[in-house]
Design a protein around this motif. Sequence first.
Motif, PDB file in Angstrom:
ATOM      1  N   PRO A 105      55.944  11.106  21.091  1.00 45.03           N
ATOM      2  CA  PRO A 105      54.495  10.927  20.905  1.00 45.03           C
ATOM      3  C   PRO A 105      54.142  10.876  19.418  1.00 45.03           C
ATOM      4  CG  PRO A 105      54.936  12.636  22.520  1.00 45.03           C
ATOM      5  CD  PRO A 105      56.244  12.311  21.879  1.00 45.03           C
ATOM      6  N   SER A 106      53.055  10.191  19.116  1.00 44.83           N
ATOM      7  CA  SER A 106      52.707   9.917  17.723  1.00 44.83           C
ATOM      8  C   SER A 106      52.430  11.169  16.897  1.00 44.83           C
ATOM      9  CB  SER A 106      51.481   9.002  17.679  1.00 44.83           C
ATOM     10  OG  SER A 106      50.402   9.613  18.350  1.00 44.83           O
ATOM     11  N   LEU A 107      51.982  12.246  17.556  1.00 41.25           N
ATOM     12  CA  LEU A 107      51.615  13.423  16.759  1.00 41.25           C
ATOM     13  C   LEU A 107      52.798  14.013  16.008  1.00 41.25           C
ATOM     14  CD1 LEU A 107      51.211  16.617  18.849  1.00 41.25           C
ATOM     15  CD2 LEU A 107      51.816  14.504  19.955  1.00 41.25           C
ATOM     16  N   TYR A 108      54.037  13.788  16.557  1.00 41.84           N
ATOM     17  CA  TYR A 108      55.225  14.337  15.894  1.00 41.84           C
ATOM     18  C   TYR A 108      55.684  13.446  14.736  1.00 41.84           C
ATOM     19  CZ  TYR A 108      55.239  17.092  20.147  1.00 41.84           C
ATOM     20  OH  TYR A 108      54.862  17.915  21.179  1.00 41.84           O
ATOM     21  N   LEU A 109      54.974  12.324  14.540  1.00 46.25           N
ATOM     22  CA  LEU A 109      55.327  11.389  13.472  1.00 46.25           C
ATOM     23  C   LEU A 109      54.212  11.286  12.435  1.00 46.25           C
ATOM     24  CD1 LEU A 109      56.517   8.762  16.061  1.00 46.25           C
ATOM     25  CD2 LEU A 109      58.056   9.839  14.420  1.00 46.25           C
ATOM     26  N   SER A 110      53.183  12.123  12.589  1.00 46.85           N
ATOM     27  CA  SER A 110      51.990  12.017  11.748  1.00 46.85           C
ATOM     28  C   SER A 110      52.101  12.867  10.491  1.00 46.85           C
ATOM     29  CB  SER A 110      50.763  12.487  12.533  1.00 46.85           C
ATOM     30  OG  SER A 110      50.405  11.545  13.504  1.00 46.85           O
ATOM     31  N   ASP A 111      51.291  12.503   9.508  1.00 44.71           N
ATOM     32  CA  ASP A 111      51.117  13.348   8.330  1.00 44.71           C
ATOM     33  C   ASP A 111      50.010  14.371   8.608  1.00 44.71           C
ATOM     34  OD1 ASP A 111      53.022  12.139   6.594  1.00 44.71           O
ATOM     35  OD2 ASP A 111      51.683  10.410   6.422  1.00 44.71           O
ATOM     36  N   GLY A 112      49.795  15.261   7.635  1.00 39.98           N
ATOM     37  CA  GLY A 112      48.785  16.297   7.810  1.00 39.98           C
ATOM     38  C   GLY A 112      47.378  15.735   7.751  1.00 39.98           C
ATOM     39  N   MET A 113      46.472  16.382   8.486  1.00 40.45           N
ATOM     40  CA  MET A 113      45.072  15.932   8.432  1.00 40.45           C
ATOM     41  C   MET A 113      44.390  16.534   7.194  1.00 40.45           C
ATOM     42  SD  MET A 113      43.006  18.032  11.359  1.00 40.45           S
ATOM     43  CE  MET A 113      43.460  19.651  11.943  1.00 40.45           C
ATOM     44  N   PRO A 114      43.306  15.910   6.739  1.00 44.91           N
ATOM     45  CA  PRO A 114      42.622  16.424   5.557  1.00 44.91           C
ATOM     46  C   PRO A 114      41.938  17.767   5.820  1.00 44.91           C
ATOM     47  CG  PRO A 114      41.843  14.208   6.160  1.00 44.91           C
ATOM     48  CD  PRO A 114      42.674  14.695   7.275  1.00 44.91           C
ATOM     49  N   GLY A 115      41.808  18.569   4.809  1.00 49.10           N
ATOM     50  CA  GLY A 115      41.062  19.819   4.876  1.00 49.10           C
ATOM     51  C   GLY A 115      39.595  19.556   4.597  1.00 49.10           C
ATOM     52  N   PRO A 116      38.797  20.565   4.288  1.00 49.00           N
ATOM     53  CA  PRO A 116      39.205  21.966   4.173  1.00 49.00           C
ATOM     54  C   PRO A 116      39.446  22.595   5.544  1.00 49.00           C
ATOM     55  CG  PRO A 116      36.828  21.771   3.918  1.00 49.00           C
ATOM     56  CD  PRO A 116      37.360  20.371   4.015  1.00 49.00           C
ATOM     57  N   PHE A 117      40.289  23.627   5.520  1.00 45.18           N
ATOM     58  CA  PHE A 117      40.643  24.297   6.768  1.00 45.18           C
ATOM     59  C   PHE A 117      39.901  25.625   6.876  1.00 45.18           C
ATOM     60  CE2 PHE A 117      44.063  21.384   6.008  1.00 45.18           C
ATOM     61  CZ  PHE A 117      44.446  20.964   7.275  1.00 45.18           C
ATOM     62  N   LEU A 118      39.589  25.979   8.107  1.00 46.57           N
ATOM     63  CA  LEU A 118      39.003  27.305   8.335  1.00 46.57           C
ATOM     64  C   LEU A 118      40.013  28.368   7.941  1.00 46.57           C
ATOM     65  CD1 LEU A 118      37.163  27.466  11.790  1.00 46.57           C
ATOM     66  CD2 LEU A 118      36.187  27.487   9.509  1.00 46.57           C
ATOM     67  N   THR A 119      39.519  29.450   7.391  1.00 51.28           N
ATOM     68  CA  THR A 119      40.403  30.557   7.012  1.00 51.28           C
ATOM     69  C   THR A 119      40.920  31.249   8.271  1.00 51.28           C
ATOM     70  OG1 THR A 119      39.012  30.868   5.097  1.00 51.28           O
ATOM     71  CG2 THR A 119      40.532  32.664   5.628  1.00 51.28           C
ATOM     72  N   LEU A 120      42.228  31.461   8.317  1.00 46.88           N
ATOM     73  CA  LEU A 120      42.816  32.149   9.465  1.00 46.88           C
ATOM     74  C   LEU A 120      43.236  33.553   9.039  1.00 46.88           C
ATOM     75  CD1 LEU A 120      45.075  29.295  10.907  1.00 46.88           C
ATOM     76  CD2 LEU A 120      42.782  29.952  11.610  1.00 46.88           C
ATOM     77  N   PRO A 121      42.711  34.577   9.697  1.00 46.39           N
ATOM     78  CA  PRO A 121      43.134  35.933   9.339  1.00 46.39           C
ATOM     79  C   PRO A 121      44.592  36.165   9.731  1.00 46.39           C
ATOM     80  CG  PRO A 121      41.621  35.965  11.210  1.00 46.39           C
ATOM     81  CD  PRO A 121      41.724  34.549  10.772  1.00 46.39           C
ATOM     82  N   GLU A 122      45.239  37.082   9.066  1.00 47.02           N
ATOM     83  CA  GLU A 122      46.622  37.438   9.417  1.00 47.02           C
ATOM     84  C   GLU A 122      46.637  38.023  10.830  1.00 47.02           C
ATOM     85  OE1 GLU A 122      49.733  37.296   7.906  1.00 47.02           O
ATOM     86  OE2 GLU A 122      48.652  35.852   6.646  1.00 47.02           O
ATOM     87  N   PRO A 123      47.616  37.662  11.648  1.00 46.86           N
ATOM     88  CA  PRO A 123      47.687  38.270  12.981  1.00 46.86           C
ATOM     89  C   PRO A 123      47.914  39.779  12.869  1.00 46.86           C
ATOM     90  CG  PRO A 123      49.240  36.433  12.760  1.00 46.86           C
ATOM     91  CD  PRO A 123      48.699  36.710  11.406  1.00 46.86           C
ATOM     92  N   SER A 124      47.361  40.502  13.837  1.00 50.57           N
ATOM     93  CA  SER A 124      47.586  41.947  13.825  1.00 50.57           C
ATOM     94  C   SER A 124      49.048  42.232  14.154  1.00 50.57           C
ATOM     95  CB  SER A 124      46.661  42.634  14.834  1.00 50.57           C
ATOM     96  OG  SER A 124      46.861  42.065  16.104  1.00 50.57           O
ATOM     97  N   SER A 125      49.483  43.452  13.868  1.00 51.99           N
ATOM     98  CA  SER A 125      50.906  43.768  14.051  1.00 51.99           C
ATOM     99  C   SER A 125      51.241  44.087  15.501  1.00 51.99           C
ATOM    100  CB  SER A 125      51.299  44.939  13.153  1.00 51.99           C
ATOM    101  OG  SER A 125      50.447  46.036  13.427  1.00 51.99           O
ATOM    102  N   SER A 126      50.227  44.382  16.306  1.00 54.43           N
ATOM    103  CA  SER A 126      50.491  44.655  17.724  1.00 54.43           C
ATOM    104  C   SER A 126      49.288  44.209  18.542  1.00 54.43           C
ATOM    105  CB  SER A 126      50.760  46.147  17.938  1.00 54.43           C
ATOM    106  OG  SER A 126      49.608  46.884  17.567  1.00 54.43           O
ATOM    107  N   GLY A 127      49.490  44.139  19.853  1.00 54.55           N
ATOM    108  CA  GLY A 127      48.397  43.762  20.747  1.00 54.55           C
ATOM    109  C   GLY A 127      48.165  42.258  20.770  1.00 54.55           C
ATOM    110  N   MET A 128      47.008  41.876  21.358  1.00 52.61           N
ATOM    111  CA  MET A 128      46.721  40.457  21.554  1.00 52.61           C
ATOM    112  C   MET A 128      46.764  39.677  20.234  1.00 52.61           C
ATOM    113  SD  MET A 128      43.411  38.601  23.289  1.00 52.61           S
ATOM    114  CE  MET A 128      42.302  39.107  21.998  1.00 52.61           C
TER     115      MET A 128
END
Lengths: 354, 387
Positions: B337-360
């Motif tokens: 599928p084409s998505l595995y052959l694509s380049d990255g999409m433009p930003g800006p990207f939403l900030t993603l917090p670090e995952p917690s060390s345990s739980g969901m």
Amino acid sequence: MLSSSAMSKQTLKIGIVGAGMVTSGSHLPVLVNMPDVEVAWMCDRALPAATSVAKTYGIPGAFGDIKDCPDVDVVLVATPVGSRSSVVPAVLERGWHAFCEKPFALTLADHERYVREAHARGLQIGVGQVRRYAKPTASARALVRRGLFGPVKRVLAAEGFHMRGTGRGTGWHMNDRSAGGGVLAEFGSHLIDQTLFVLGASSADRVRVRDCAQRVHLGLELASSMLADVTMDDGTRVPCSVDVSLLDDLCMGIFIEYESVTLRVGLGFEDTLSLVSKSGEPVTTLGMPEGADSPVQAFYLEWKDFLRQCRTGEPSAIDAASVASTTAFMDGALTVSGVRLQADHGEELVEKAS
Amino acid sequence: MSTPKKVGVTGATGQVGSRLLKHLHAAGIPAVAVVRNALGAALCHAEIPECEIRIGSLTPAAGEPHVLDDCDVIVNCALEGSGGIPRQAYTRNRALVDGLLKAKSLQWLVHFSTVAVYGELITAAADPERERRHPHPHSEYGRSKLFVERYAAAQAQKRGVTCTVVRLGHVYGAGIARSREIIEFARDPKFRLPFDGKLLSNAIHVDAVGAGIVELLRGRPAADVVSLAESTHTWRDIFDWHTAALGLAPVAPMDDAASKAQRRGWTDRSPVRDVMNWVRGLPIKSLVRSPSMFDLALQVLVRTPESVTKLASDINRRSGAGAHIARAVAADSVTIPSLYLSDGMPGPFLTLPEPSSSGMGSAPERARELADWADLWTTPRWRAAAA
């Protein structure tokens, strides 16, 4: 009613009760293309629906009440299973053969009553267990009958996916009591029937349900897990696990375990029949000489079979009597689970006290 | 707005909506799930029993109360399908946006769009900001999504509601169709990862989506178009995460030449080429084998000079062998599928917090959930639905 010999010589007139999706999307495209068949009328309590479908397919009559319908030879009963207790007797009283959509009945008592009434009047009655015609199912039945792999040890059957959207409809088939309600009636009636058909267990006494656990949320049954002993046509008793779910992505198929190999029967029309390892890894795919590879073909084959049954009186692959084990299985599952929908009698859902 | 008073979530039974509701609940943000019918409510309850569920229409008639009237924020995760009629992808989604904007207390609409607005195969843009503002989708799905996000932004502005459009990348994780595809590829010995997975994936774990939206809602509303993906993760990262969680061997790399050929298969597509392929695939042999055509062909051939029939026979032998070999090559390869052959999409990207060390949402929990889920649909089980 015409005699069998008269019917064999002429075009059969068909009436249809129920103008829903299965009628307009599956039965009618096939029926209007079959030779020696004439669809005479559509009947639905919602007359505009009947009229609309009749117009689409060029059917001359549209009615809102079965009492107003002129005589035909065969009637397709494509209304929810909860309405059968009034529709099926009305069809049989008029001397019409009846072909009913699945599930045929929610209790074995109802099932046997319909069959008895039909036979007493010399009429044929069939059930649209269309997946019996799917290539993997039909071919597996032939293969299992030959006993090439030795005795069957046990059977695991599962059909389940995590349902992520309900579409724009109301989901009536799941939450309308008259539809039978729940995933057991909706999917289970196919999966159970395919399993029993492959194993060659057609009569009610071939099935004993030992346990049924159901997951019910806000009054709707979304998953059912059943254990049963099934007696095959060679007398072998086989333990079976049957699972249907809208909550989990399950490993789908009917897995027939032998001593040294497992036969996987794909559930769909374009699915495969294969030998797999104990962990479900495919080993090889088998040829499928029997059955249909599309739903359209399967609907054609079931109609062809049933109309031949009407013409000759010889039971077909979807004769209602051969579906008794399926109804017995569902009836048994609901009895042991303690969760039962009494659609015909308007009773409330009763959940087993925990 | 620091913390929303109440967040309405549409598409609550979907892959993203249902997980988002869990994250909102875990973050202590009051949330309401909206579903269309009793079946949707039951499915939602099975997944998130602690969540408030409402059944209702998102497109109420004039004068009727809105099912989300008391929500100051709506996160629109609903995906209105076309129902097989392409025009409906536009009309239904436009009606949905109009309906959402009728909610009385609404101040902020977070509207989920998709990476597909950049096209089926994304090529790195010389001017990413321009590409973000004026993307060029080349699928009907992408075009309809771009239309709707622009419509949502314009209508929200008219109503004085802040609209944040979130262009969501390829979501993966337990229960997600993309992960199933990746796992099936990883189990397929014929699969090779294009460019050894060096391309940016535009992918995001479903828990990161939930955490990212919670983080967004804790900030100030901004009328903007943002991307939501793990912006530095390559496809190698994503595949390795799946295979490690399942105890599978890492997927083998596809060399650059084969990868470029796969990519050309997408970039060089055209209706003319498709027609040519269709013509090549016509069952000419079946036609000639029909009794009447066969007889006609023989009549022609007996009147044809031997030099011509010999030439035709030679061409037939060569092209016939070529077709057989092409089929063998096709049978031995996997369509990428084409998505595995694509380049990255433009930003800006939403900030993603670090995952917690345990739980969901923690790393061990994500891996465990994936392994449990994959085991359920790959291995036949005694009483599978009873869990």
